[in-house]
Motif scaffolding. Structure first.
Motif, PDB file in Angstrom:
ATOM      1  N   ILE C 202       0.769  -0.945  -0.097  1.00 28.18           N
ATOM      2  CA  ILE C 202      -0.056   0.234  -0.321  1.00 28.18           C
ATOM      3  C   ILE C 202       0.623   1.359  -0.083  1.00 28.18           C
ATOM      4  O   ILE C 202       0.843   2.468  -0.749  1.00 28.18           O
ATOM      5  CB  ILE C 202      -0.741  -0.233   0.988  1.00 28.18           C
ATOM      6  CG1 ILE C 202      -2.271  -0.885   1.163  1.00 28.18           C
ATOM      7  CG2 ILE C 202      -1.752   1.255   1.431  1.00 28.18           C
ATOM      8  CD1 ILE C 202      -2.709  -1.058   2.587  1.00 28.18           C
ATOM      9  N   LEU C 205       2.602   1.885  -2.997  1.00 30.53           N
ATOM     10  CA  LEU C 205       1.579   2.532  -4.173  1.00 30.53           C
ATOM     11  C   LEU C 205       0.852   3.176  -4.090  1.00 30.53           C
ATOM     12  O   LEU C 205       0.904   4.859  -5.238  1.00 30.53           O
ATOM     13  CB  LEU C 205       0.064   1.183  -4.270  1.00 30.53           C
ATOM     14  CG  LEU C 205      -0.128   0.307  -4.899  1.00 30.53           C
ATOM     15  CD1 LEU C 205      -1.011  -0.513  -4.861  1.00 30.53           C
ATOM     16  CD2 LEU C 205      -0.148  -0.087  -6.425  1.00 30.53           C
ATOM     17  N   GLY C 206       1.969   4.342  -2.998  1.00 28.41           N
ATOM     18  CA  GLY C 206       0.743   5.405  -1.993  1.00 28.41           C
ATOM     19  C   GLY C 206       1.838   6.633  -2.332  1.00 28.41           C
ATOM     20  O   GLY C 206       1.631   7.741  -2.660  1.00 28.41           O
ATOM     21  N   VAL C 207       3.158   5.739  -2.508  1.00 26.89           N
ATOM     22  CA  VAL C 207       3.800   6.967  -2.460  1.00 26.89           C
ATOM     23  C   VAL C 207       5.203   7.038  -4.810  1.00 26.89           C
ATOM     24  O   VAL C 207       5.259   8.020  -4.189  1.00 26.89           O
ATOM     25  CB  VAL C 207       5.406   6.942  -2.415  1.00 26.89           C
ATOM     26  CG1 VAL C 207       5.093   6.746  -0.857  1.00 26.89           C
ATOM     27  CG2 VAL C 207       6.267   5.884  -2.290  1.00 26.89           C
TER      28      VAL C 207
END
Lengths: 209, 209, 209, 209
Positions: C202, C205-207
């Motif tokens: 996660i 994916l977020g950064v």
DNA sequence: CATGAATGAGGGTTCATTCAT
DNA sequence: CATGAATGAACCCTCATTCAT
């Protein structure tokens, strides 16, 4: 019956209620280990109420002793008042009384005993302490008079009756305490009756001419 | 003497120091009324130190019983080992032992007694409880064997020696407790010696053929 | 090796010995529930000796944190020093380091954590407190630089790298603590690995841009 | 309002009074470092009174956890019951709840956390322990259902919702603890809000399709 | 009279720390 | 340096007793 009487009776009933509860608990758990609140719960009253009837924990315990001693005393005095003329038979009656007291409440004497030995005495009100002492002395004297009677009749050997009464009292209490403590360790075997019988047998042999 | 030895001796001396202090206090105030801190103060140690030598208050009390019983047992066993052949003389020796124990510490037996009756037993470590029970049983058996010997010799009447031992033990403890409690109320008059003498006189009459 | 050196080494060995013992005990029973004497026994030394190496209990605990943080720091710095050019791969390496730390000592981070939260910090000598703070900050900065690198390369989105490092550190510690606590209740199921993997997935994916 | 009702209300008010005092103290000094007498003083009651409402120190601490978890749970369940149809908005609501909980009591979660990790759990009555576990599980499941909803709607990627809930919970608690500990060291700078916002941003990017 | 919640002194016990050996 | 017996302050908890209702 007037209202005042009823009040009085209710009051003494409540006193008895508390004493019975306290007796049960003190017997099964000992003085220190019994909390006033437990006594309150057992007697279905509140802690505060207990203190309306007894000044403090010690007085409650002391009152049990007084009641027990009174009971004992009454029974003992009946022996001397009886028609029985044979000293040995009177001795048998004494055994009967002591044993029935034991059956009624196995550790009644233990309580009286422990109480007098313990330092709880110091916390007692003068009134109660005096009463216990007086009852105690009277009980002893009553036992002594059984022996006096035998000596007087010429059936028993000449000996200090008070001292013999002390011995009877001691051996009886001693056996009860001792056998009860053995009982606690091994509940199967209960020899109290036999031991008491034997003790009386020996005592009679020892005091008869 | 090596350092280890000295350490060991100091350690057991400290133990004794605590036990002596505890004995004095328990005797004069009873178990519950005696605070561990008082024992610490009396033995000139800190509360924490007491707990280095005894697991808790109960074990300290129990250890006193063990020590006392051990002392008693030793003396009793010497009677049976003695050269004395006359059963009645052996009985006299028994009286002497019990009385000297009393003189050494008037309520030694009371303590042993009270302890076994009390609920403190439950709090004891298995080891200590077992030891007390074993000592106690052996003391009884030793007393019993004095009577057995007399029966065997034909001097005493045929009776259950264990039961007689129970009676002797009971009457002796009973008298000590009882007279001590009278003592507490009226310290002037001490009739213990006389009462014990009389009790033995009666017992001897009761068991002799 | 000179005598002085050997002394020095023995000294530091003993230090380690104590710290290992303390670590084991603190981990299994917590700080307050672990007694200094237990640590002494576990490290086969005497209580007094512990105090030759650590000023008090808090400093001993703090020293564990320092050691752990140092260990962690070293591993983290290796990531930045490595040849690896792909930011995402470096992130994977970060996950690997954190996970291997966890495997080495499951509650290492929990300790560092708890310690910093707890009020034990106040009892610490200034030196130790400063060291813990410095290490802690450096560890964070090292993690941050991994993200900085990715941002610089244009692979990661423009965001405050220190804040992201905080998040990584928090989520990782949070998961370890949380899953360990679930573990304690139901030792059968251990989902730490899976949860950590998912968390990293996660985060990546977020950064990532 | 009858007398019984008033009694009941006073009783629960008293309970709350104690819990609030205990919460303040536990928060500022930790569990072990807080003495029951301090709690008594803080709540202007006597030590004995505390024990009328809580069996012991552990149960008092545990009760705080239960209260906190209950509060949290209620707020979380409102999210699912809401009219909101947009999963991302629901996620925002989740963030809001967690943040408002933090604002209400900055270390509420830390307490719940620490408590479950600590060995205090063992001392808890079965009832309380069960309640804490149940609440805790329900809170997690409620968070999970927010994600489930998003997955069901097709807005979020297919992933184990429970695992994501664990992560959310972990990162949130982790950040609070971590930032609070930094706060303690340097009270000037408080970045919690920013860090939480960033963490949610990343999580949303990580779970959205 | 009765209640029972509240009190608070006191008790048993632990344990971090010291210091004489 | 190392020891470990000793310390004593501090803690948790109980319970006899009181008193407002």
């Amino acid at each position: 019956m007037g209202i005042a009487d009823r009040r009085e009776r209710e009051k003494s009933e409540r006193r008895r209620l508390i004493m019975d509860a306290a007796n049960r608990l003190f017997n099964s758990k000992g003085f220190s280990a019994t909390a006033m609140e437990e006594i309150a719960k057992e007697s279905e009253l509140s802690p505060g109420t207990i203190y309306l009837y007894f000044k403090n924990k010690e007085e409650l315990y002391g009152s049990l002793s007084v009641r027990d001693l009174g009971l004992l005393l009454e029974r003992l005095e009946q022996i001397n008042k009886s028609e029985e003329r044979d000293p040995q038979k009177r001795l048998e009656a004494l055994k009967g009384v002591l044993y029935s007291i034991y059956e009624h409440d196995p550790i009644l004497l233990l309580n009286v005993f422990n109480f007098q030995t313990s330092n709880l005495f110091k916390e007692l009100s003068e009134d109660l302490a005096t009463e216990i002492r007086r009852f105690s002395r009277r009980a002893l004297r009553t036992i002594a008079s059984i022996f006096e009677y035998g000596i007087h009749q010429g059936t028993f050997t000449q000996r200090n009756p008070i001292a013999i009464a002390d011995i009877v009292w001691s051996v009886f209490s001693g056996i009860v305490i001792w056998e009860e403590s053995k009982n606690a360790l091994d509940p199967e075997k209960n020899y109290i009756r036999e031991t008491l019988d034997l003790a009386f047998e020996i005592i009679i042999l020892g005091v008869k001419k």
